[in-house]
Design an enzyme around this catalytic site. Structure first.
Site, PDB file in Angstrom:
ATOM      1  N   GLU A 172     -33.591 -63.284 -10.134  1.00  0.00           N
ATOM      2  CA  GLU A 172     -33.419 -63.392 -11.596  1.00  0.00           C
ATOM      3  C   GLU A 172     -34.734 -63.812 -12.274  1.00  0.00           C
ATOM      4  O   GLU A 172     -34.743 -64.582 -13.236  1.00  0.00           O
ATOM      5  CB  GLU A 172     -32.281 -64.375 -11.899  1.00  0.00           C
ATOM      6  CG  GLU A 172     -31.638 -64.214 -13.263  1.00  0.00           C
ATOM      7  CD  GLU A 172     -31.312 -62.786 -13.642  1.00  0.00           C
ATOM      8  OE1 GLU A 172     -30.621 -62.102 -12.859  1.00  0.00           O
ATOM      9  OE2 GLU A 172     -31.763 -62.331 -14.700  1.00  0.00           O
TER      10      GLU A 172
HETATM   11  C1  LIG Z   1     -30.860 -62.244  -1.845  1.00  0.00           C
HETATM   12  C2  LIG Z   1     -31.423 -61.463  -2.996  1.00  0.00           C
HETATM   13  C3  LIG Z   1     -30.561 -60.999  -3.977  1.00  0.00           C
HETATM   14  C4  LIG Z   1     -31.057 -60.237  -5.043  1.00  0.00           C
HETATM   15  N1  LIG Z   1     -30.190 -59.699  -5.952  1.00  0.00           N
HETATM   16  C5  LIG Z   1     -30.652 -58.786  -6.850  1.00  0.00           C
HETATM   17  C6  LIG Z   1     -29.761 -58.045  -7.676  1.00  0.00           C
HETATM   18  O1  LIG Z   1     -28.535 -58.220  -7.632  1.00  0.00           O
HETATM   19  N2  LIG Z   1     -30.258 -57.115  -8.513  1.00  0.00           N
HETATM   20  C7  LIG Z   1     -31.602 -56.865  -8.594  1.00  0.00           C
HETATM   21  O2  LIG Z   1     -31.995 -56.007  -9.364  1.00  0.00           O
HETATM   22  N3  LIG Z   1     -32.479 -57.562  -7.830  1.00  0.00           N
HETATM   23  C8  LIG Z   1     -32.047 -58.500  -6.966  1.00  0.00           C
HETATM   24  N4  LIG Z   1     -32.928 -59.187  -6.170  1.00  0.00           N
HETATM   25  C9  LIG Z   1     -34.348 -58.954  -6.316  1.00  0.00           C
HETATM   26  C10 LIG Z   1     -35.085 -60.129  -6.965  1.00  0.00           C
HETATM   27  O3  LIG Z   1     -34.746 -60.220  -8.327  1.00  0.00           O
HETATM   28  C11 LIG Z   1     -36.593 -59.915  -6.725  1.00  0.00           C
HETATM   29  O4  LIG Z   1     -36.819 -60.150  -5.347  1.00  0.00           O
HETATM   30  C12 LIG Z   1     -37.446 -60.824  -7.582  1.00  0.00           C
HETATM   31  O5  LIG Z   1     -37.368 -60.450  -8.940  1.00  0.00           O
HETATM   32  C13 LIG Z   1     -38.929 -60.813  -7.160  1.00  0.00           C
HETATM   33  O6  LIG Z   1     -39.415 -59.520  -6.992  1.00  0.00           O
HETATM   34  P1  LIG Z   1     -40.183 -59.154  -5.637  1.00  0.00           P
HETATM   35  O7  LIG Z   1     -39.309 -59.556  -4.499  1.00  0.00           O
HETATM   36  O8  LIG Z   1     -40.598 -57.738  -5.699  1.00  0.00           O
HETATM   37  O9  LIG Z   1     -41.451 -60.082  -5.607  1.00  0.00           O
HETATM   38  P2  LIG Z   1     -42.883 -59.749  -6.285  1.00  0.00           P
HETATM   39  O10 LIG Z   1     -42.672 -59.247  -7.685  1.00  0.00           O
HETATM   40  O11 LIG Z   1     -43.653 -58.913  -5.349  1.00  0.00           O
HETATM   41  O12 LIG Z   1     -43.519 -61.203  -6.373  1.00  0.00           O
HETATM   42  C14 LIG Z   1     -44.181 -61.842  -5.263  1.00  0.00           C
HETATM   43  C15 LIG Z   1     -44.859 -63.107  -5.789  1.00  0.00           C
HETATM   44  O13 LIG Z   1     -45.856 -62.759  -6.776  1.00  0.00           O
HETATM   45  C16 LIG Z   1     -45.585 -63.418  -7.995  1.00  0.00           C
HETATM   46  N5  LIG Z   1     -45.889 -62.505  -9.107  1.00  0.00           N
HETATM   47  C17 LIG Z   1     -45.518 -61.204  -9.226  1.00  0.00           C
HETATM   48  N6  LIG Z   1     -45.990 -60.711 -10.387  1.00  0.00           N
HETATM   49  C18 LIG Z   1     -46.654 -61.713 -11.020  1.00  0.00           C
HETATM   50  C19 LIG Z   1     -47.355 -61.830 -12.249  1.00  0.00           C
HETATM   51  N7  LIG Z   1     -47.432 -60.833 -13.118  1.00  0.00           N
HETATM   52  N8  LIG Z   1     -47.928 -63.023 -12.556  1.00  0.00           N
HETATM   53  C20 LIG Z   1     -47.830 -64.069 -11.722  1.00  0.00           C
HETATM   54  N9  LIG Z   1     -47.189 -64.017 -10.541  1.00  0.00           N
HETATM   55  C21 LIG Z   1     -46.599 -62.846 -10.192  1.00  0.00           C
HETATM   56  C22 LIG Z   1     -44.092 -63.795  -7.965  1.00  0.00           C
HETATM   57  O14 LIG Z   1     -43.821 -64.922  -8.785  1.00  0.00           O
HETATM   58  C23 LIG Z   1     -43.888 -64.074  -6.490  1.00  0.00           C
HETATM   59  O15 LIG Z   1     -44.245 -65.384  -6.182  1.00  0.00           O
HETATM   60  C24 LIG Z   1     -32.454 -59.975  -5.128  1.00  0.00           C
HETATM   61  C25 LIG Z   1     -33.318 -60.486  -4.144  1.00  0.00           C
HETATM   62  C26 LIG Z   1     -32.814 -61.195  -3.087  1.00  0.00           C
HETATM   63  C27 LIG Z   1     -33.759 -61.654  -2.017  1.00  0.00           C
END
Ligand SMILES: Cc1cc2nc3c(=O)[nH]c(=O)nc-3n(C[C@H](O)[C@H](O)[C@H](O)COP(=O)(O)OP(=O)(O)OC[C@H]3O[C@@H](n4cnc5c(N)ncnc54)[C@H](O)[C@@H]3O)c2cc1C
Length: 591
Positions: free
Chosen positions: A439
């Site tokens: 989220e």
């Molecule tokens: C158990 C689980 C349930 C989930 N449920 C859902 C769901 O129901 N629906 C759905 O759509 N998604 C869902 N997600 C996905 C979740 O919302 C994402 O994993 C989350 O938004 C982070 O995206 P990412 O994993 O690609 O990490 P990334 O975006 O790759 O981020 C990696 C790191 O980089 C940092 N970062 C990235 N961009 C920036 C920036 N611009 N500035 C500063 N820091 C940055 C982040 O804060 C983080 O620390 C779920 C994930 C999990 C693990």
């Protein structure tokens, strides 16, 4: 591992933190009374403790299983969901004309906390669905709402939110799932989504997916995203289930925690495209998402509070029973319960104080959402909406950060037994971890707070909130009660630090964006320890009534002010002076 709803703590947070009593007196919620609020909370607490909580370990041990595209939830899950749905809990805040109960968000916030304390893996499914219902209620067309909304509100069907793709996580604008216009006015959806909470399961006979996708002629980035309702089963004209839609779960993830919650990879369009129905306007999907975002983020914050509460209850019970060592003056033949040792007391007080501070921040945010919906006039509603927008990233990130901290302390209080799965302390620690990630990660929340929320109305929204914190500090100082120790001084310093760091960020956010971004996370923490301290002090003042036992509230407020709010000065320096160290970090990171 039992769970007992902390009704007294919730009551203080609601009445004195979120100012529920004056809201009821003003008639903000019609003829709703405190007696009814108390009765709803008591019943929710009973259900959470007796029906959901016993399933939490079972969910952790069995997890959800996946075979040939079918997801089976843990034993007992289905029956508990059915009972929860029959209790009407899914539609607590939903509009009455669609079968909901029209009750306040702030009351639902306390219930959401309880469901998640009882079992986060269980509660996360309906929680996502409740937020989707919000967006659908506001932006869905009438025919679509007639077909789906009542069953979503009653919980007969559960909704999912589908944003994430392998290349589109925090950067939602990078998503590639396609939506092609079909001749009949519907759309054909093709693509892959990952990490979808309850994307497939056996709790309901239909699952309604809310999917973000891009039209072929859409502009790039977030301006080219549209929102679609994509049901697992299409409907006949009479509303009964028709053909299976062209979508499936490909697999589920093996995760650190919330094992009972299936996290699915979803495939749309193996056979030419899943049928989707547009919500709102084409390319306006992000506007629809914003409708649900405040509520969904608050709900995740409440997961942090729920886990923290459960961990605290468990640690307290263990610390009263486990005997090790002696306190001063104790005979060598005896041993003391570990709760008697100052270091353990410190851990337990940290757990209680952080939990109550985060709880109150969440309830205050929920009340702002209520006032944004029901305020007396346009100006009141707008001001409340701005307040909710300001506080939402704080509620989400501070509460989920402390959820992890408190669960970790819970492991520590148990010593070696905390590291052993049987006690359940380890599960809470594992479960808590995800809430800081999904989220919108907590880093993204901090950036949202600094770059979008502080500048609202030229800084006037945050200034108004700071004004309220200052009034609480004045009231604390005016009591002159020695039992509050250094509270008044520490809170005054903390609010001063918050005000100065806020001004510094507002001055830097446009021109020196990197400097402001580098300090965003420590700033959010600073906001939490300053606001949390004031809100606990407010509850202590509320308890200073003739005949009331104010000691527990005063002890908690004092502990927080002297042990957490006092950190505000260092955090201010981290924001203002530490940013350069981040900006010049590249050589160290290149090694
Ligand atoms: C158990 C689980 C349930 C989930 N449920 C859902 C769901 O129901 N629906 C759905 O759509 N998604 C869902 N997600 C996905 C979740 O919302 C994402 O994993 C989350 O938004 C982070 O995206 P990412 O994993 O690609 O990490 P990334 O975006 O790759 O981020 C990696 C790191 O980089 C940092 N970062 C990235 N961009 C920036 C920036 N611009 N500035 C500063 N820091 C940055 C982040 O804060 C983080 O620390 C779920 C994930 C999990 C693990």
């Amino acid at each position: 591992m039992t769970y007992r709803a902390p009704l007294a703590d919730m009551g203080f947070a609601l009445k004195y933190g979120a100012a529920l009593a004056p809201a009821l007196e003003q008639g903000l919620f019609g003829d709703l009374t405190m007696d009814v609020v108390d009765a709803v909370l008591a019943e929710a607490g009973r259900f959470a403790g007796e029906v959901i909580a016993p399933l939490d370990r079972i969910g952790d041990r069995y997890g959800a299983t996946f075979k040939d595209g079918v997801v089976t939830t843990a034993p007992g899950w289905k029956e508990a969901y059915r009972a929860w749905r029959k209790g009407g809990w899914n539609g607590l805040t939903a509009p009455t004309e669609w079968g909901g109960q029209g009750l306040p968000q702030v009351l639902n916030a306390a219930c959401v906390e309880m469901w998640n304390a009882a079992s986060m893996a269980f509660a996360v499914g309906p929680l996502v669905g409740m937020s989707a219902i919000d967006a659908f209620t506001v932006h869905g067309s009438e025919p679509l709402k007639r077909a789906y909304l009542e069953k979503l509100i009653s919980g007969e069907w559960i909704a999912t939110m589908q944003l994430t793709e392998p290349q589109a996580g925090s950067d939602v604008g990078a998503l590639r799932t396609r939506a092609e216009r079909a001749a009949d006015g519907t759309y054909r959806i093709t693509g892959q989504k990952i990490f979808i909470t309850y994307g497939e399961h056996d709790l309901t006979d239909n699952i309604i997916h809310f999917v973000l996708a891009r039209l072929p002629d859409a502009p790039p980035g977030t301006r080219g995203i549209s929102l679609f309702l994509v049901p697992k089963f299409l409907l006949n004209a009479d509303g009964s289930l028709a053909a299976r839609n062209d979508l499936r779960a490909h697999s589920i993830e093996h995760k650190l925690g919330i094992h009972g919650s299936p996290t699915c990879t979803m495939i749309f369009g193996d056979q030419g495209g899943a049928t989707g129905f547009l919500i709102g306007e084409e390319n306006a999907g992000m506007a629809c998402m914003f409708t649900m975002m405040n509520r969904a983020r608050l709900a995740v914050g409440l997961q942090g509070v729920g886990i923290a509460e459960r961990a605290t209850q468990q640690a307290l019970a263990y610390a009263r029973e486990r005997r090790q060592g002696r306190t001063a003056g104790m005979p060598a033949t005896e041993s003391a319960p570990i709760i008697a040792h100052p270091d353990v007391k410190r851990m337990l007080m940290s757990m209680r104080a952080l939990t109550q501070a985060a709880r109150t921040i969440c309830y205050v945010t929920a009340m702002a959402l209520d006032r944004a919906e029901r305020g007396a006039d346009q100006a009141a509603r707008q001001a409340a909406h701005a307040r909710a927008s300001l506080l939402t990233p704080l509620a989400k990130a501070f509460s989920t950060d402390i959820g992890i901290e408190v669960a970790s302390l819970g492991v520590q209080v148990h010593g070696g037994m905390g590291y052993i799965e049987e006690t359940g302390a380890a599960q809470l620690f594992r479960d808590a971890r995800i809430a800081a990630i999904y989220e919108g990660t907590n880093g993204i929340q901090a950036i949202d707070l600094v770059t979008r929320k502080l500048p609202l109305a030229g800084g006037a929204v945050v200034e108004a909130f700071l004004g309220e914190l200052r009034r609480i500090v004045d009231a604390v100082n005016a009591t002159n009660d020695p039992a509050l120790g250094w509270s008044g001084v520490r809170l005054e310093e903390a609010v001063g630090s918050l005000a100065r760091a806020t001004s510094w960020l507002l001055a830097h956010v446009d021109n020196d964006a990197d400097e402001a971004l580098a300090g965003a996370s420590p700033y959010l923490r600073l906001f939490g320890v300053a606001a949390g301290g004031c809100l606990l002090a407010q509850q202590a003042l509320g308890a200073l009534r003739p005949g009331a036992d104010a000691h527990p509230r005063i002890a908690l407020a004092r502990f927080f002010a002297e042990n957490f709010s006092v950190q505000a000065g260092a955090l201010e320096r981290t924001v203002v002076e530490g940013a350069q160290g981040v900006i010049s970090a590249d050589p160290a990171l290149a090694q």
